[in-house]
Design a protein around this motif. Structure first.
Motif, PDB file in Angstrom:
ATOM      1  N   ALA A 147       0.806  -1.224   0.000  1.00 31.38           N
ATOM      2  CA  ALA A 147       0.000   0.000   0.000  1.00 31.38           C
ATOM      3  C   ALA A 147       0.837   1.271   0.000  1.00 31.38           C
ATOM      4  O   ALA A 147       0.279   2.362  -0.119  1.00 31.38           O
ATOM      5  N   ARG A 148       2.148   1.155   0.093  1.00 34.98           N
ATOM      6  CA  ARG A 148       2.953   2.346   0.380  1.00 34.98           C
ATOM      7  C   ARG A 148       2.996   3.356  -0.756  1.00 34.98           C
ATOM      8  O   ARG A 148       3.289   4.527  -0.531  1.00 34.98           O
ATOM      9  N   PHE A 149       2.705   2.951  -1.985  1.00 36.12           N
ATOM     10  CA  PHE A 149       2.824   3.866  -3.105  1.00 36.12           C
ATOM     11  C   PHE A 149       1.516   4.558  -3.468  1.00 36.12           C
ATOM     12  O   PHE A 149       1.501   5.407  -4.357  1.00 36.12           O
ATOM     13  N   VAL A 150       0.412   4.190  -2.835  1.00 34.42           N
ATOM     14  CA  VAL A 150      -0.870   4.841  -3.127  1.00 34.42           C
ATOM     15  C   VAL A 150      -0.943   6.141  -2.347  1.00 34.42           C
ATOM     16  O   VAL A 150      -0.937   6.131  -1.108  1.00 34.42           O
ATOM     17  N   ARG A 151      -0.991   7.243  -3.052  1.00 37.21           N
ATOM     18  CA  ARG A 151      -0.996   8.555  -2.416  1.00 37.21           C
ATOM     19  C   ARG A 151      -2.428   9.069  -2.275  1.00 37.21           C
ATOM     20  O   ARG A 151      -3.338   8.648  -2.982  1.00 37.21           O
ATOM     21  N   GLY A 152      -2.603  10.011  -1.356  1.00 45.19           N
ATOM     22  CA  GLY A 152      -3.889  10.686  -1.234  1.00 45.19           C
ATOM     23  C   GLY A 152      -4.834  10.098  -0.214  1.00 45.19           C
ATOM     24  O   GLY A 152      -5.964  10.567  -0.097  1.00 45.19           O
ATOM     25  N   VAL A 153      -4.418   9.096   0.539  1.00 44.88           N
ATOM     26  CA  VAL A 153      -5.266   8.518   1.573  1.00 44.88           C
ATOM     27  C   VAL A 153      -4.367   8.068   2.724  1.00 44.88           C
ATOM     28  O   VAL A 153      -3.291   7.501   2.505  1.00 44.88           O
ATOM     29  N   ALA A 154      -4.793   8.351   3.964  1.00 42.75           N
ATOM     30  CA  ALA A 154      -4.025   7.953   5.151  1.00 42.75           C
ATOM     31  C   ALA A 154      -4.196   6.457   5.385  1.00 42.75           C
ATOM     32  O   ALA A 154      -5.315   5.931   5.339  1.00 42.75           O
ATOM     33  N   VAL A 155      -3.077   5.774   5.652  1.00 46.94           N
ATOM     34  CA  VAL A 155      -3.086   4.324   5.855  1.00 46.94           C
ATOM     35  C   VAL A 155      -2.505   4.017   7.228  1.00 46.94           C
ATOM     36  O   VAL A 155      -1.463   4.556   7.610  1.00 46.94           O
ATOM     37  N   HIS A 156      -3.205   3.151   7.974  1.00 46.03           N
ATOM     38  CA  HIS A 156      -2.755   2.747   9.303  1.00 46.03           C
ATOM     39  C   HIS A 156      -2.720   1.225   9.351  1.00 46.03           C
ATOM     40  O   HIS A 156      -3.728   0.558   9.088  1.00 46.03           O
ATOM     41  N   GLY A 157      -1.554   0.662   9.661  1.00 42.35           N
ATOM     42  CA  GLY A 157      -1.418  -0.785   9.728  1.00 42.35           C
ATOM     43  C   GLY A 157      -1.561  -1.309  11.146  1.00 42.35           C
ATOM     44  O   GLY A 157      -1.012  -0.735  12.089  1.00 42.35           O
ATOM     45  N   VAL A 158      -2.300  -2.374  11.320  1.00 48.06           N
ATOM     46  CA  VAL A 158      -2.482  -3.017  12.620  1.00 48.06           C
ATOM     47  C   VAL A 158      -2.226  -4.511  12.450  1.00 48.06           C
ATOM     48  O   VAL A 158      -2.418  -5.070  11.370  1.00 48.06           O
ATOM     49  N   ASP A 159      -1.788  -5.148  13.540  1.00 51.85           N
ATOM     50  CA  ASP A 159      -1.467  -6.568  13.453  1.00 51.85           C
ATOM     51  C   ASP A 159      -2.539  -7.467  14.047  1.00 51.85           C
ATOM     52  O   ASP A 159      -2.453  -8.683  13.924  1.00 51.85           O
ATOM     53  N   SER A 160      -3.543  -6.872  14.720  1.00 52.47           N
ATOM     54  CA  SER A 160      -4.571  -7.696  15.355  1.00 52.47           C
ATOM     55  C   SER A 160      -5.842  -6.890  15.539  1.00 52.47           C
ATOM     56  O   SER A 160      -5.855  -5.649  15.417  1.00 52.47           O
ATOM     57  N   LEU A 161      -6.935  -7.595  15.840  1.00 50.02           N
ATOM     58  CA  LEU A 161      -8.198  -6.933  16.133  1.00 50.02           C
ATOM     59  C   LEU A 161      -8.084  -6.097  17.402  1.00 50.02           C
ATOM     60  O   LEU A 161      -8.666  -5.007  17.490  1.00 50.02           O
ATOM     61  N   ARG A 162      -7.327  -6.570  18.387  1.00 48.14           N
ATOM     62  CA  ARG A 162      -7.133  -5.801  19.617  1.00 48.14           C
ATOM     63  C   ARG A 162      -6.468  -4.453  19.297  1.00 48.14           C
ATOM     64  O   ARG A 162      -6.902  -3.411  19.795  1.00 48.14           O
ATOM     65  N   ALA A 163      -5.436  -4.463  18.450  1.00 57.35           N
ATOM     66  CA  ALA A 163      -4.757  -3.215  18.101  1.00 57.35           C
ATOM     67  C   ALA A 163      -5.699  -2.264  17.365  1.00 57.35           C
ATOM     68  O   ALA A 163      -5.680  -1.050  17.592  1.00 57.35           O
ATOM     69  N   ALA A 164      -6.546  -2.794  16.482  1.00 57.00           N
ATOM     70  CA  ALA A 164      -7.497  -1.945  15.777  1.00 57.00           C
ATOM     71  C   ALA A 164      -8.522  -1.357  16.740  1.00 57.00           C
ATOM     72  O   ALA A 164      -8.912  -0.183  16.626  1.00 57.00           O
ATOM     73  N   ALA A 165      -8.977  -2.169  17.713  1.00 56.99           N
ATOM     74  CA  ALA A 165      -9.942  -1.668  18.688  1.00 56.99           C
ATOM     75  C   ALA A 165      -9.326  -0.606  19.590  1.00 56.99           C
ATOM     76  O   ALA A 165      -9.965   0.406  19.914  1.00 56.99           O
ATOM     77  N   ILE A 166      -8.069  -0.808  20.011  1.00 56.34           N
ATOM     78  CA  ILE A 166      -7.392   0.192  20.845  1.00 56.34           C
ATOM     79  C   ILE A 166      -7.246   1.502  20.087  1.00 56.34           C
ATOM     80  O   ILE A 166      -7.449   2.595  20.633  1.00 56.34           O
ATOM     81  N   ALA A 167      -6.906   1.429  18.775  1.00 57.38           N
ATOM     82  CA  ALA A 167      -6.795   2.637  17.967  1.00 57.38           C
ATOM     83  C   ALA A 167      -8.132   3.343  17.823  1.00 57.38           C
ATOM     84  O   ALA A 167      -8.172   4.555  17.567  1.00 57.38           O
ATOM     85  N   ALA A 168      -9.235   2.603  18.003  1.00 59.21           N
ATOM     86  CA  ALA A 168     -10.574   3.186  17.911  1.00 59.21           C
ATOM     87  C   ALA A 168     -11.147   3.543  19.276  1.00 59.21           C
ATOM     88  O   ALA A 168     -12.355   3.743  19.415  1.00 59.21           O
ATOM     89  N   GLY A 169     -10.303   3.609  20.310  1.00 57.47           N
ATOM     90  CA  GLY A 169     -10.745   4.083  21.609  1.00 57.47           C
ATOM     91  C   GLY A 169     -11.134   3.015  22.598  1.00 57.47           C
ATOM     92  O   GLY A 169     -11.690   3.329  23.662  1.00 57.47           O
ATOM     93  N   ALA A 170     -10.859   1.745  22.327  1.00 54.04           N
ATOM     94  CA  ALA A 170     -11.216   0.676  23.258  1.00 54.04           C
ATOM     95  C   ALA A 170     -10.274   0.689  24.464  1.00 54.04           C
ATOM     96  O   ALA A 170      -9.065   0.852  24.318  1.00 54.04           O
ATOM     97  N   ALA A 171     -10.842   0.500  25.644  1.00 55.37           N
ATOM     98  CA  ALA A 171     -10.050   0.491  26.880  1.00 55.37           C
ATOM     99  C   ALA A 171      -9.533  -0.915  27.130  1.00 55.37           C
ATOM    100  O   ALA A 171      -9.981  -1.635  28.030  1.00 55.37           O
ATOM    101  N   LEU A 172      -8.577  -1.331  26.313  1.00 49.42           N
ATOM    102  CA  LEU A 172      -7.995  -2.660  26.408  1.00 49.42           C
ATOM    103  C   LEU A 172      -6.486  -2.531  26.584  1.00 49.42           C
ATOM    104  O   LEU A 172      -5.871  -1.628  26.003  1.00 49.42           O
ATOM    105  N   PRO A 173      -5.869  -3.423  27.354  1.00 48.50           N
ATOM    106  CA  PRO A 173      -4.410  -3.384  27.470  1.00 48.50           C
ATOM    107  C   PRO A 173      -3.759  -3.835  26.170  1.00 48.50           C
ATOM    108  O   PRO A 173      -4.250  -4.739  25.491  1.00 48.50           O
TER     109      PRO A 173
END
Length: 506
Positions: A147-173
């Motif tokens: 995905a690194r060469f596609v310009r014009g959109v912000a990209v965020h990589g996560v390795d797990s569902l927990r990491a995606a939930a934490i990035a979305a405000g989940a109160a998880l360790p």
């Protein structure tokens, strides 16, 4: 007690993507989990993947009735790439991830342990998200290189569902996990063959250089061992590097084909399928997910069909429409998938089944009917689309000894091709075309007209019926390419005669 969560995903059909809104409705009815909105079998199985992944991520799904709706409902949705979007919409509806909203696109397949797995087709998905005005795209870390060469959109990589939930405000360790890498795809790097190695075939060399400069389709006709494949392999080496727009188009096709991080390249693609290839493998299709065929994977590059008469006639005739339009549309019951097919087709063929017809040295053992039947597998309409049709004779010791070293090197030929293409691009600025092989017949007869009287021989052949209108146009496109290679202003009768000579094999 009810809750609604919304996220976004992308549905692919061919290399075209459509942003899909994922709605999750949680009610206090009997526990259940259903997905509606025209999902396929693998997407329907997301229920179990999401449930297990959420439990292992530390945010188990509530014991409530969960209904996930994928809108617009009329668009078919396939594959496991919707898993993350479904899980995030459900967690948003449950109040676990409050920062999830429909302007964030989620892409990725969930493993039962909660880790995110890479999915194919990320490049066209990112392009679709960018076109729809998405705020951010969240995808597996295994897809970041792709995905690194596609310009014009912000990209965020996560390795797990927990990491995606934490990035979305989940109160998880936070818990460190081993990310799932992208599957390694070995792409064969075609070595750059030296054009100067070709001896005793100046016509073939001139044909290959002209084909590279103007983007013309070509047929090489000659006996076994004459050097047809040798010439074909040198065509790829003298093609210029891809510009940014062409590289993005190539990357989108290769991404859908599952090349992963190897989707990105600045060199024109090269596809050389075996003559046992089916029409589906050449054009594209499939019973489940529609995949691009060889003609699409070769877009902006070369599709080389060696031993062309050995291909079934129906397979060769399937190329006729893509050669004219530059696209392939694969129709299935669920819809039509369109792929680009802007490639150069290069055919190599023997003159007869034994290979000795018309050589004058070895006797031909084939009957006239066998020769006609053999060459007849390449239909007239297909051959009419070949701008260049040259004979490649056998090389003898006399031609080797008489070689004067005039064959250009690969570097010099590529420089000539790049210079000619720069002239074409300047002349065709604002028309939507960049190469002579793309111009229309109307342009050839108005802004792109030749010197007075230059087309007299073509006009006479057209009136006599020995040349079709398509053949007239293709000869003039080739004449323009020869003009650009020689640095002239407009095609003269000499350039038209040279173009005709390069179409005289059949």
């Amino acid at each position: 007690m009810t809750g609604i969560g919304r996220a976004s995903a992308v549905a692919l059909l061919g290399v075209s993507g459509r942003r899909i809104e994922v709605e999750a409705h949680l009610t206090s009815h009997l526990p259940g989990f259903s997905i509606i909105g025209l999902p396929d079998t693998s997407l329907g199985e997301a229920r179990e993947r999401v449930r297990a992944a959420a439990a292992n991520a530390g945010a188990p799904l509530p014991a409530r009735r969960i209904t996930v709706n994928l809108t617009p409902a009329a668009i078919p949705k396939r594959g496991s790439g919707f898993d993350l979007a479904i899980a995030m919409a459900v967690l948003a509806g449950a109040g676990v991830a409050p920062d999830v909203h429909e302007r964030i696109v989620y892409i990725g397949e969930l493993g039962l342990d909660g880790r995110l797995r890479p999915v194919p087709g990320v490049v066209p998905m990112l392009l679709a998200a960018r076109e729809s005005g998405a705020e951010r795209v969240v995808l597996p870390t295994g897809n970041l290189d792709e995905a690194r060469f596609v310009r014009g959109v912000a990209v965020h990589g996560v390795d797990s569902l927990r990491a995606a939930a934490i990035a979305a405000g989940a109160a998880l360790p936070s818990v460190e996990v081993d990310p799932v890498p992208s599957p390694s795809v070995t792409t064969e790097q075609l070595p750059v063959a030296e054009l100067a190695d070709v001896v005793g075939n100046p016509t073939g060399v001139r044909a290959v250089v002209a084909a590279a400069a103007g983007g013309h389709h070509a047929l090489l006709l000659g006996p076994p061992g004459a050097g047809k494949t040798m010439l074909a392999e040198r065509l790829h080496g003298i093609l210029p590097d891809l510009d940014d727009e062409a590289a993005l188009e190539v990357a989108a096709v290769r991404s859908v084909a599952g090349h992963g991080a190897a989707s990105w390249t600045t060199r024109p693609p090269w596809e050389a399928p075996h003559h046992s290839a089916s029409a589906v493998s050449l054009i594209g299709g499939g019973s489940g997910t529609v995949r691009p065929g060889a003609v699409s994977r070769a877009t902006r590059g070369v599709l080389f069909l060696d031993e062309a008469p050995e291909f079934p006639r129906a397979v060769l005739d399937a190329l006729r429409q893509p050669l004219e339009s530059g696209t392939v549309t694969v129709h299935r019951a669920v819809g039509a998938a369109e792929f680009p097919a802007r490639c150069q087709v290069l055919l190599a063929a023997n003159p007869c089944p034994c290979g000795n017809a018309g050589q004058g040295t070895l006797p031909c053992e084939c009957s006239p009917a066998a020769v006609r039947r053999y060459l007849g597998r390449m239909s007239g309409p297909l051959l009419d689309r070949m701008d260049i049709r040259v004979r490649v004779p056998r090389v003898t010791t006399a031609t080797i000894r008489s070689g004067d070293g005039s064959t250009p090197t690969t570097a010099r030929a590529r420089a000539d091709v790049e210079r000619a293409r720069a002239v074409m691009a300047e002349r065709l600025r604002g028309t939507g075309w960049s190469r002579n092989a793309e111009v229309s017949g109307g342009w050839l007869r108005q802004p792109g007209h030749s010197e007075p009287g230059a087309t007299a021989v073509l006009d006479r052949a057209l009136d006599l019926g020995t040349l079709t209108m398509r053949g007239w146009d293709r000869t003039m496109r080739l004449a323009w390419t020869l003009t650009d290679l020689q640095g002239a202003e407009r095609p003269s009768d000499v350039h038209v005669g040279q173009a005709l000579a390069l179409r005289s094999a059949l």
